[in-house]
Design a protein around this motif. Structure first.
Motif, mmCIF file in Angstrom:
data_model
loop_
_atom_site.group_PDB
_atom_site.id
_atom_site.type_symbol
_atom_site.label_atom_id
_atom_site.label_comp_id
_atom_site.label_asym_id
_atom_site.label_seq_id
_atom_site.Cartn_x
_atom_site.Cartn_y
_atom_site.Cartn_z
ATOM 1 N N ALA A 128 0.835 -1.208 0.000
ATOM 2 C CA ALA A 128 0.000 0.000 0.000
ATOM 3 C C ALA A 128 0.867 1.254 0.000
ATOM 4 O O ALA A 128 0.439 2.322 -0.438
ATOM 5 C CB ALA A 128 -0.918 -0.016 1.218
ATOM 6 N N ARG A 129 2.095 1.125 0.482
ATOM 7 C CA ARG A 129 3.013 2.276 0.519
ATOM 8 C C ARG A 129 3.962 2.266 -0.678
ATOM 9 O O ARG A 129 4.974 2.955 -0.670
ATOM 10 C CB ARG A 129 3.804 2.261 1.828
ATOM 11 C CG ARG A 129 2.932 2.508 3.030
ATOM 12 C CD ARG A 129 3.630 2.237 4.345
ATOM 13 N NE ARG A 129 2.664 2.159 5.425
ATOM 14 C CZ ARG A 129 2.155 3.208 6.057
ATOM 15 N NH1 ARG A 129 2.562 4.415 5.728
ATOM 16 N NH2 ARG A 129 1.259 3.050 7.008
ATOM 17 N N GLY A 130 3.659 1.425 -1.666
ATOM 18 C CA GLY A 130 4.391 1.483 -2.924
ATOM 19 C C GLY A 130 5.355 0.343 -3.174
ATOM 20 O O GLY A 130 5.952 0.272 -4.250
ATOM 21 N N ALA A 131 5.559 -0.540 -2.192
ATOM 22 C CA ALA A 131 6.506 -1.645 -2.415
ATOM 23 C C ALA A 131 5.910 -2.652 -3.387
ATOM 24 O O ALA A 131 4.691 -2.786 -3.510
ATOM 25 C CB ALA A 131 6.834 -2.328 -1.100
ATOM 26 N N GLN A 132 6.793 -3.351 -4.077
ATOM 27 C CA GLN A 132 6.345 -4.405 -4.990
ATOM 28 C C GLN A 132 6.683 -5.745 -4.325
ATOM 29 O O GLN A 132 7.851 -6.014 -4.027
ATOM 30 C CB GLN A 132 7.080 -4.260 -6.307
ATOM 31 C CG GLN A 132 6.533 -5.132 -7.384
ATOM 32 C CD GLN A 132 7.271 -4.896 -8.689
ATOM 33 O OE1 GLN A 132 8.468 -4.643 -8.688
ATOM 34 N NE2 GLN A 132 6.558 -4.966 -9.791
ATOM 35 N N ILE A 133 5.661 -6.554 -4.086
ATOM 36 C CA ILE A 133 5.856 -7.817 -3.378
ATOM 37 C C ILE A 133 5.693 -8.952 -4.381
ATOM 38 O O ILE A 133 4.601 -9.142 -4.938
ATOM 39 C CB ILE A 133 4.802 -7.977 -2.245
ATOM 40 C CG1 ILE A 133 4.789 -6.753 -1.315
ATOM 41 C CG2 ILE A 133 5.011 -9.279 -1.470
ATOM 42 C CD1 ILE A 133 5.998 -6.583 -0.443
ATOM 43 N N LEU A 134 6.764 -9.678 -4.632
ATOM 44 C CA LEU A 134 6.722 -10.779 -5.605
ATOM 45 C C LEU A 134 6.815 -12.094 -4.843
ATOM 46 O O LEU A 134 7.870 -12.416 -4.296
ATOM 47 C CB LEU A 134 7.888 -10.674 -6.590
ATOM 48 C CG LEU A 134 8.086 -9.320 -7.284
ATOM 49 C CD1 LEU A 134 9.334 -9.352 -8.154
ATOM 50 C CD2 LEU A 134 6.861 -8.973 -8.124
ATOM 51 N N THR A 135 5.715 -12.834 -4.794
ATOM 52 C CA THR A 135 5.789 -14.142 -4.130
ATOM 53 C C THR A 135 6.054 -15.208 -5.189
ATOM 54 O O THR A 135 5.985 -14.949 -6.398
ATOM 55 C CB THR A 135 4.491 -14.469 -3.366
ATOM 56 O OG1 THR A 135 3.424 -14.516 -4.291
ATOM 57 C CG2 THR A 135 4.221 -13.428 -2.302
ATOM 58 N N ARG A 136 6.391 -16.427 -4.721
ATOM 59 C CA ARG A 136 6.742 -17.529 -5.621
ATOM 60 C C ARG A 136 7.832 -17.074 -6.598
ATOM 61 O O ARG A 136 7.828 -17.412 -7.777
ATOM 62 C CB ARG A 136 5.501 -17.996 -6.396
ATOM 63 C CG ARG A 136 4.765 -19.143 -5.742
ATOM 64 C CD ARG A 136 3.880 -18.754 -4.614
ATOM 65 N NE ARG A 136 3.332 -19.957 -3.967
ATOM 66 C CZ ARG A 136 2.381 -19.947 -3.071
ATOM 67 N NH1 ARG A 136 1.852 -18.812 -2.669
ATOM 68 N NH2 ARG A 136 1.967 -21.061 -2.523
ATOM 69 N N THR A 137 8.740 -16.253 -6.116
ATOM 70 C CA THR A 137 9.801 -15.695 -6.943
ATOM 71 C C THR A 137 11.141 -15.920 -6.254
ATOM 72 O O THR A 137 11.411 -15.317 -5.213
ATOM 73 C CB THR A 137 9.558 -14.178 -7.169
ATOM 74 O OG1 THR A 137 8.270 -14.020 -7.770
ATOM 75 C CG2 THR A 137 10.614 -13.561 -8.045
ATOM 76 N N LYS A 138 11.950 -16.791 -6.837
ATOM 77 C CA LYS A 138 13.219 -17.140 -6.207
ATOM 78 C C LYS A 138 14.344 -16.279 -6.762
ATOM 79 O O LYS A 138 14.432 -16.079 -7.970
ATOM 80 C CB LYS A 138 13.512 -18.621 -6.450
ATOM 81 C CG LYS A 138 14.796 -19.081 -5.814
ATOM 82 C CD LYS A 138 14.943 -20.584 -5.857
ATOM 83 C CE LYS A 138 16.235 -20.957 -5.132
ATOM 84 N NZ LYS A 138 16.362 -22.358 -4.884
ATOM 85 N N VAL A 139 15.186 -15.790 -5.870
ATOM 86 C CA VAL A 139 16.385 -15.086 -6.317
ATOM 87 C C VAL A 139 17.448 -16.136 -6.641
ATOM 88 O O VAL A 139 17.860 -16.904 -5.781
ATOM 89 C CB VAL A 139 16.897 -14.107 -5.246
ATOM 90 C CG1 VAL A 139 18.254 -13.528 -5.634
ATOM 91 C CG2 VAL A 139 15.883 -12.997 -5.030
ATOM 92 N N LEU A 140 17.841 -16.161 -7.922
ATOM 93 C CA LEU A 140 18.831 -17.154 -8.348
ATOM 94 C C LEU A 140 20.241 -16.628 -8.150
ATOM 95 O O LEU A 140 21.148 -17.355 -7.780
ATOM 96 C CB LEU A 140 18.635 -17.478 -9.837
ATOM 97 C CG LEU A 140 17.259 -18.004 -10.244
ATOM 98 C CD1 LEU A 140 17.193 -18.153 -11.748
ATOM 99 C CD2 LEU A 140 16.979 -19.338 -9.557
ATOM 100 N N GLU A 141 20.393 -15.337 -8.414
ATOM 101 C CA GLU A 141 21.733 -14.760 -8.372
ATOM 102 C C GLU A 141 21.635 -13.251 -8.185
ATOM 103 O O GLU A 141 20.682 -12.620 -8.658
ATOM 104 C CB GLU A 141 22.447 -15.054 -9.705
ATOM 105 C CG GLU A 141 23.917 -14.811 -9.652
ATOM 106 C CD GLU A 141 24.555 -14.787 -11.045
ATOM 107 O OE1 GLU A 141 25.718 -14.405 -11.114
ATOM 108 O OE2 GLU A 141 23.871 -15.122 -12.032
ATOM 109 N N ALA A 142 22.610 -12.695 -7.477
ATOM 110 C CA ALA A 142 22.698 -11.233 -7.379
ATOM 111 C C ALA A 142 24.172 -10.872 -7.536
ATOM 112 O O ALA A 142 25.020 -11.438 -6.849
ATOM 113 C CB ALA A 142 22.167 -10.759 -6.038
ATOM 114 N N ALA A 143 24.446 -9.967 -8.448
ATOM 115 C CA ALA A 143 25.847 -9.612 -8.694
ATOM 116 C C ALA A 143 25.978 -8.104 -8.798
ATOM 117 O O ALA A 143 25.084 -7.431 -9.319
ATOM 118 C CB ALA A 143 26.327 -10.271 -9.988
ATOM 119 N N PRO A 144 27.097 -7.564 -8.299
ATOM 120 C CA PRO A 144 27.291 -6.119 -8.429
ATOM 121 C C PRO A 144 27.526 -5.726 -9.886
ATOM 122 O O PRO A 144 28.189 -6.469 -10.619
ATOM 123 C CB PRO A 144 28.540 -5.843 -7.574
ATOM 124 C CG PRO A 144 29.153 -7.153 -7.284
ATOM 125 C CD PRO A 144 28.182 -8.239 -7.596
#
Ligand SMILES: Cc1cc2nc3c(=O)[nH]c(=O)nc-3n(C[C@H](O)[C@H](O)[C@H](O)COP(=O)(O)OP(=O)(O)OC[C@H]3O[C@@H](n4cnc5c(N)ncnc54)[C@H](O)[C@@H]3O)c2cc1C
Length: 567
Positions: A189-205
């Motif tokens: 409600a305050r603007g965040a985007q909530i993604l369920t059933r969504t796996k983070v596979l990788e995060a890289a700089p």
């Protein structure tokens, strides 16, 4: 959110800590995206003992900072969510053979100054602990400790006659999974985007940003996101995220400790809990649960791998039964168990010798991968989630100098905009407005949805207006609300997390619910596709659920919203 879809923060994990941080950050005008690989609260945050508590036993480990913060927090939280949290009285039966956990610092200190007391947990020490418990936390709403005569009282009735005296003190109950869902809803409600059933596979700089790859675990669809700061609130997977998704060698470690509960038929006729001390120095609770049941837990067992689903083993069941039977006049057995659940505590590894002794306090570490920062969350309690989120925001403040200050202490959760003692009045007025509701049904709706209960019921004037009945007062209107507003996708999401109606529904009823939800899910997906199709440009680059998508659209008052997937 930037025009190219880059957010300020990307949160990994939709447990209480991830959702609490997302909500706090969104309320300070940061742009936030959160990814949860399962359902919200599908891991530890739906498997707790469900207490907002200071943690009486932590005093024996000299965890005064944690206890004080948690005690103060109880009343802040009660005011924020009077529907899903409420005060509870705890009865601590006393017996002279009570034992300490030998590794507890208080036990070692006592043994050093009074060797004849070695291992014992004497009456005066319990009184001292309770005095501290009463005074450390600036209690205003909750009543104080008192001594109880068990020989002629309802609290003594279910216990063996040798328990003649008890201490009674206050803590609070909270519906843990609903707490997570309401934080997620409020974040959205305050603007965040909530993604369920969504796996983070990788995060890289990637320069000063994070590039994050996700996969929708239902459809297999992969997406790329960019964010200025990454929050690793992976709970039991916090180490996995660090090592395998972010690929950082962090010094801090996590210690996984499984805790299991058993649920039995209702064992006593009053609304207080028992705090039971065992001969092994541990404690367990026996708590009135879901009107007709009793919840007993928990255990402390080392757990090796977050990917191994935690279950309450036969040994843990036996342990809890034997523990409770040290107190109960009418012993219970495996035949009395109607359900069990188990969760994994993601504790900060402080090198403690036993799982019981490992700290329950939280630790936040901020690290840099190149110039892209990641904040890791270790440990914590449901009770301290709001304070943890505030500390997290403080820690990352230097990266967002324009960010506003703390606000959540007075930020009521959805449906919680009524007085702390207002539940009974609200149940009464709901029944007056919707005369077809039974007392059980009305109370259940108020406890789950608070002032939103009216939005769930809409303009219904009879039970039939609420669509199909799935049993135990669960209707199509409520399920539709949960799917449209609270991220529910499957029957389990509805009957084991957003409610505990699984305790009451038959297999056939659950199958009917699952089929109805599958049909509605398909319709919701088709409607979302339709909405998305003409939008050529996709400003956030994610293209899927957008802020408020889950809840926003449908009019809760449309009479046909609950009769099937007609969107
Ligand atoms: C038995 C037991 C009893 C407890 N009792 C109490 C109590 O009475 N009171 C209290 O205050 N506290 C209690 N606690 C502690 C409390 O439950 C936990 O501290 C809290 O729930 C942890 O929340 P979390 O958000 O850190 O973790 P979680 O709830 O586990 O959330 C982490 C989430 O991250 C997701 N995730 C992980 N990796 C990825 C990825 N790669 N991509 C996307 N998502 C990912 C997971 O699916 C998970 O949902 C208890 C804990 C246990 C186990």
């Amino acid at each position: 959110m930037a025009e190219d879809g880059t957010t300020d923060i990307f949160v990994i994990g939709g447990g209480i800590n991830g959702c609490g941080i997302a909500r706090d950050a969104a309320g300070r005008s940061l742009s936030v995206r959160l990814a949860e690989m399962g359902d919200l609260a599908s891991a530890t945050s739906s498997a707790s003992t469900k207490l907002f508590h200071g943690g009486l036993r932590y005093l024996e480990y000299f965890e005064f900072r944690l206890v004080r913060e948690a005690l103060i927090e109880r009343e802040v939280l009660l005011r924020m969510m009077p529907h899903i949290a409420w005060p509870m009285r705890f009865v601590l039966p006393y017996h002279r053979d009570m034992r300490f956990d030998a590794s507890a610092p208080a036990s070692r200190l006592l043994a050093a100054v009074m060797p004849w007391m070695k291992g014992r947990r004497p009456d005066w020490l319990i009184r001292l602990g309770l005095l501290m418990y009463d005074t450390l936390g600036g209690r205003k709403i909750l009543p104080p400790t008192r001594v109880l005569d068990l020989t002629d009282s309802p609290e003594g009735a279910p216990l063996k006659p040798e328990f003649r005296k008890a201490f009674e003190y206050s803590d609070c109950w909270v519906e843990d999974c609903r707490l997570v869902v309401l934080n997620a809803r409020d974040a959205a409600a305050r603007g965040a985007q909530i993604l369920t059933r969504t796996k983070v596979l990788e995060a890289a700089p990637e320069g000063r940003l994070w590039r994050i790859e996700t996969e929708n675990v239902e459809t297999g669809e992969r997406r790329t996101h960019h964010a200025r700061l990454l929050v690793n609130a992976g709970g039991p997977w916090v180490g996995d995220v660090l090592r395998h998704r972010v690929r950082l060698n962090a010094a801090s470690g996590v210690r996984l400790v499984r805790g299991s509960h058993i649920v039995t038929r209702r064992l006593f006729d009053h609304d207080k809990c028992y705090f039971l001390q065992g001969s092994d120095g541990r404690i367990i609770f026996a708590i009135p649960y879901e009107t007709d049941f009793t919840l007993i837990g928990t255990t402390d067992v080392e757990h090796d791998d977050p990917d191994t689903p935690p279950v309450c083993t036969p040994e843990e069941q036996r342990y809890l039964l034997d523990f409770a039977n040290q107190y109960l006049a009418d012993p219970i057995s495996e035949a009395d168990i109607v359900w069990t659940y188990s969760g994994v505590r993601p504790l900060y590894d402080d090198g403690a010798s036993s799982a019981t002794a490992a700290t329950r306090d939280y630790t936040l570490t901020l690290e840099n991968a190149g110039s892209a920062p990641v904040l890791n969350v270790f440990g914590g309690k449901i009770t301290t989630y709001r304070r943890l989120a505030e500390s997290a925001l403080e820690k990352i403040g230097a990266h967002f100098p324009a960010m506003s200050g703390p606000w959540t202490a007075n930020g009521v959760l959805p449906g919680g905009d009524f007085p702390v003692d207002g539940v009974s009045a609200m149940v009464g007025s709901l029944r007056a407005e919707y005369p077809f509701l039974t007392a059980f049904w009305a109370r259940r709706l108020v406890r789950a949805y608070g002032t939103d209960a009216r939005r769930v019921l809409g303009r219904a004037t009879a039970e039939e207006d609420l669509g199909p009945g799935f049993g135990a007062t669960l209707t199509g209107a409520e399920v539709a609300w949960l799917m449209e507003n609270e991220y529910a996708r499957t029957a389990d999401d509805v009957i084991w997390r957003r409610s505990k109606l699984g305790l009451r529904l038959s297999d056939g009823e659950v199958a009917r619910l699952e089929a109805w939800m599958a049909e509605r899910r398909a319709a919701l997906t088709a409607a979302a596709e339709l909405q998305r199709a003409p939008r050529e440009e996709d400003p956030d680059g994610s293209g899927t659920e957008r802020c408020g998508d889950v809840g926003g659209g449908a009019d809760p008052n449309l009479p046909d919203r609950c009769h099937g997937p007609r969107l």
